[in-house]
Enzyme design. Structure first.
Site, PDB file in Angstrom:
ATOM      1  N   GLU A 125      11.553 -27.456  19.810  1.00  0.00           N
ATOM      2  CA  GLU A 125      12.744 -26.656  20.114  1.00  0.00           C
ATOM      3  C   GLU A 125      12.866 -25.496  19.120  1.00  0.00           C
ATOM      4  O   GLU A 125      13.154 -24.360  19.493  1.00  0.00           O
ATOM      5  CB  GLU A 125      13.975 -27.574  20.035  1.00  0.00           C
ATOM      6  CG  GLU A 125      15.280 -26.895  20.374  1.00  0.00           C
ATOM      7  CD  GLU A 125      16.430 -27.892  20.518  1.00  0.00           C
ATOM      8  OE1 GLU A 125      16.181 -29.126  20.367  1.00  0.00           O
ATOM      9  OE2 GLU A 125      17.559 -27.459  20.782  1.00  0.00           O
ATOM     10  N   ASP A 153      24.759 -22.480  18.481  1.00  0.00           N
ATOM     11  CA  ASP A 153      25.872 -23.428  18.379  1.00  0.00           C
ATOM     12  C   ASP A 153      26.527 -23.600  17.008  1.00  0.00           C
ATOM     13  O   ASP A 153      27.718 -23.457  16.863  1.00  0.00           O
ATOM     14  CB  ASP A 153      25.425 -24.810  18.859  1.00  0.00           C
ATOM     15  CG  ASP A 153      24.776 -24.757  20.234  1.00  0.00           C
ATOM     16  OD1 ASP A 153      24.398 -23.667  20.674  1.00  0.00           O
ATOM     17  OD2 ASP A 153      24.659 -25.810  20.857  1.00  0.00           O
TER      18      ASP A 153
HETATM   19  C1  GLC Z   1      21.256 -25.855  22.385  1.00  0.00           C
HETATM   20  C2  GLC Z   1      21.000 -24.426  21.935  1.00  0.00           C
HETATM   21  C3  GLC Z   1      21.224 -23.483  23.112  1.00  0.00           C
HETATM   22  C4  GLC Z   1      20.333 -23.900  24.276  1.00  0.00           C
HETATM   23  C5  GLC Z   1      20.515 -25.380  24.616  1.00  0.00           C
HETATM   24  C6  GLC Z   1      19.487 -25.894  25.595  1.00  0.00           C
HETATM   25  O1  GLC Z   1      22.571 -26.064  22.739  1.00  0.00           O
HETATM   26  O2  GLC Z   1      21.808 -24.068  20.864  1.00  0.00           O
HETATM   27  O3  GLC Z   1      20.970 -22.153  22.754  1.00  0.00           O
HETATM   28  O4  GLC Z   1      20.567 -23.109  25.385  1.00  0.00           O
HETATM   29  O5  GLC Z   1      20.401 -26.168  23.468  1.00  0.00           O
HETATM   30  O6  GLC Z   1      18.197 -25.635  25.144  1.00  0.00           O
END
Ligand code: GLC
Length: 431
Positions: free
Chosen positions: A396, A165
């Site tokens: 995460e 992102d």
């Molecule tokens: C964030 C991450 C993305 C992922 C999402 C859910 O937006 O950047 O890659 O898929 O979270 O985990």
């Protein structure tokens, strides 16, 4: 320790299960995400094959008529998440008729490679399930090439589509995006659930929402979105993952004797191989993101730059340079592979895609390095992730300097990658 963590990983996946599909983590991400589900299926591959396939199949329930598989499936409306279905408004548009509210962008298509992995480690019933998914997945890959490409190079219209992102890779593309004056005031939710210093900045968020509004005003016509979007960049992440996915889908097509699909996939692979050169940044000597309108390259190396091995792409010289960067960056961090080069502008060891180590990226990078014969490097990437999880749990992502966990806890893809690959128990099996 690893048995205990194996059990905990299974618990995390079960806890995040929502009846047929799995959320990345409770509260912060309350819906079904695209490449998360693919990695979750990979994790389930080690413990429950039926559940693994069900996770993959459930993601395709959100596929659009044009073949696109969206980044998020909004199966219900959760007021605790922004931007939800009311902002995307894809289901209110005439075309291309999504079956349920979803976003209007996709995500890196690791799906086919996970299918291939399940088939390789499974039996004839896995191949049968894969065969049923082959056609829709090929339509998705076709969509990237048809509706998300510029001059043959698959590109992206939104940083969220890359799954990385707020990586500094996107700064040069976002410079061209003017924040829409008529943007409705909005309230972010991510910063309520997680440390704001680790999340994207406000100005970036305004631009992300501006791009959604831009596409909404074009009724989610994807070809128009690609042609007219103020943000249009090629991403080494999507590029290499798609190239690899096309190769894996070709292997599956050959296994089931689908010659028409195999012929088409060979063409798509050929296009992907040709486009690879477009991402070679001769100044940095690495594959990096590139603005498709101006031709400008991003000013740094990300963990996606190291996916060339996974895609079996690039010349010998290009791979040598890439490995030099890999070794240089290894000296700068406690844990490989940071999402952004610590020597490049914008590095921040705790801010999301500006530095932290991401479990699923380590898996892909290590797979590629291993397949290309760089076993020591591959092992480092695996060991580092294993230690991070042992130190900080199923977070995460992780700070590459301290090893501390960042953002979400009890994270599904971290648990899944642990079960499928990083757990020492798994490593013993593979040895
Ligand atoms: C964030 C991450 C993305 C992922 C999402 C859910 O937006 O950047 O890659 O898929 O979270 O985990």
């Amino acid at each position: 320790m690893s048995d205990e963590l194996d059990n905990k990983a299974v618990e995390v996946l079960k806890r995040n299960e929502r009846g047929g599909y799995t959320v990345p983590t409770a509260r912060l991400y309350p819906y079904q995400w695209n490449w998360d589900s693919a990695f979750i299926a990979l994790g389930y591959g080690s413990i429950d094959r039926a559940r693994a396939w069900a996770e993959l199949e459930s993601l395709l329930e959100g596929q659009w008529d044009d073949g696109m598989v969206p980044s998020i499936l909004f199966r219900h409306d959760d007021p605790d998440y922004f931007p939800g279905p009311a902002i995307w408004q894809t289901h209110t548009m005439k075309q291309p008729s999504p079956r349920m509210p979803t976003t209007g962008i996709s995500q890196p298509p690791v799906f086919a490679s996970v299918m291939h992995e399940l088939v390789e480690s499974g039996n004839s019933s896995d191949l049968e399930r894969a065969e049923r998914l082959l056609a829709p997945v090929l339509r998705w890959h076709e969509w990237f090439q048809r509706d998300r490409s510029m001059n043959g190079v698959v590109s992206t219209v939104h940083p969220w589509e890359t799954g990385r992102d707020n990586c500094p890779d996107w700064e040069i593309g976002l410079d061209a995006v003017e924040i829409d004056d008529a943007l409705e005031p909005y309230q972010r939710k991510d910063t309520e659930h997680a440390d704001a210093r680790q999340r994207p900045r406000k100005d970036q968020y305004d631009k992300f929402i501006t791009l959604v509004k831009f596409a909404r005003e074009r009724e989610w016509n994807q070809r128009r979105f690609t042609d007219e979007s103020p943000f249009l960049m090629a991403d080494p992440g999507i590029h290499f993952i798609l190239l690899r996915a096309n190769r894996d889908l070709l292997r599956l097509a050959v296994m089931v004797g689908d010659t028409a699909a195999a012929d088409r996939l060979e063409e798509l692979i050929d296009l992907g191989e040709k486009a690879t050169e477009h991402l070679w940044n001769n100044e940095l000597h690495a594959f990096t993101a590139r603005d498709m309108r101006t031709g400008r390259f991003s000013n740094g190396i990300s963990n996606a730059s190291f996916l060339c091995f996974y895609a079996d792409a690039g010349s010998e010289d290009q791979r040598r340079h890439t490995l030099e960067h890999f070794a240089r960056i290894a000296q700068l961090v406690k844990s490989h592979v940071p999402s952004w080069d610590p020597e490049a502008d914008g590095f921040d060891s705790q801010r999301y895609w500006c530095g932290p180590v991401w479990p699923q990226m380590n898996y892909l990078i290590s797979r590629g390095l291993c397949e290309q014969g760089y076993h020591n490097y591959a092992q480092t990437v695996r060991d580092d992730l294993c230690q991070l999880i042992e130190q900080s749990g199923f977070r995460e992502c992780f700070d590459p300097l301290s090893g501390n966990g960042c953002l979400g806890t009890d994270f599904s893809w971290t648990a899944a990658i642990w079960l499928a690959w990083a757990s020492p128990n798994k490593q013993e099996l593979a040895a």
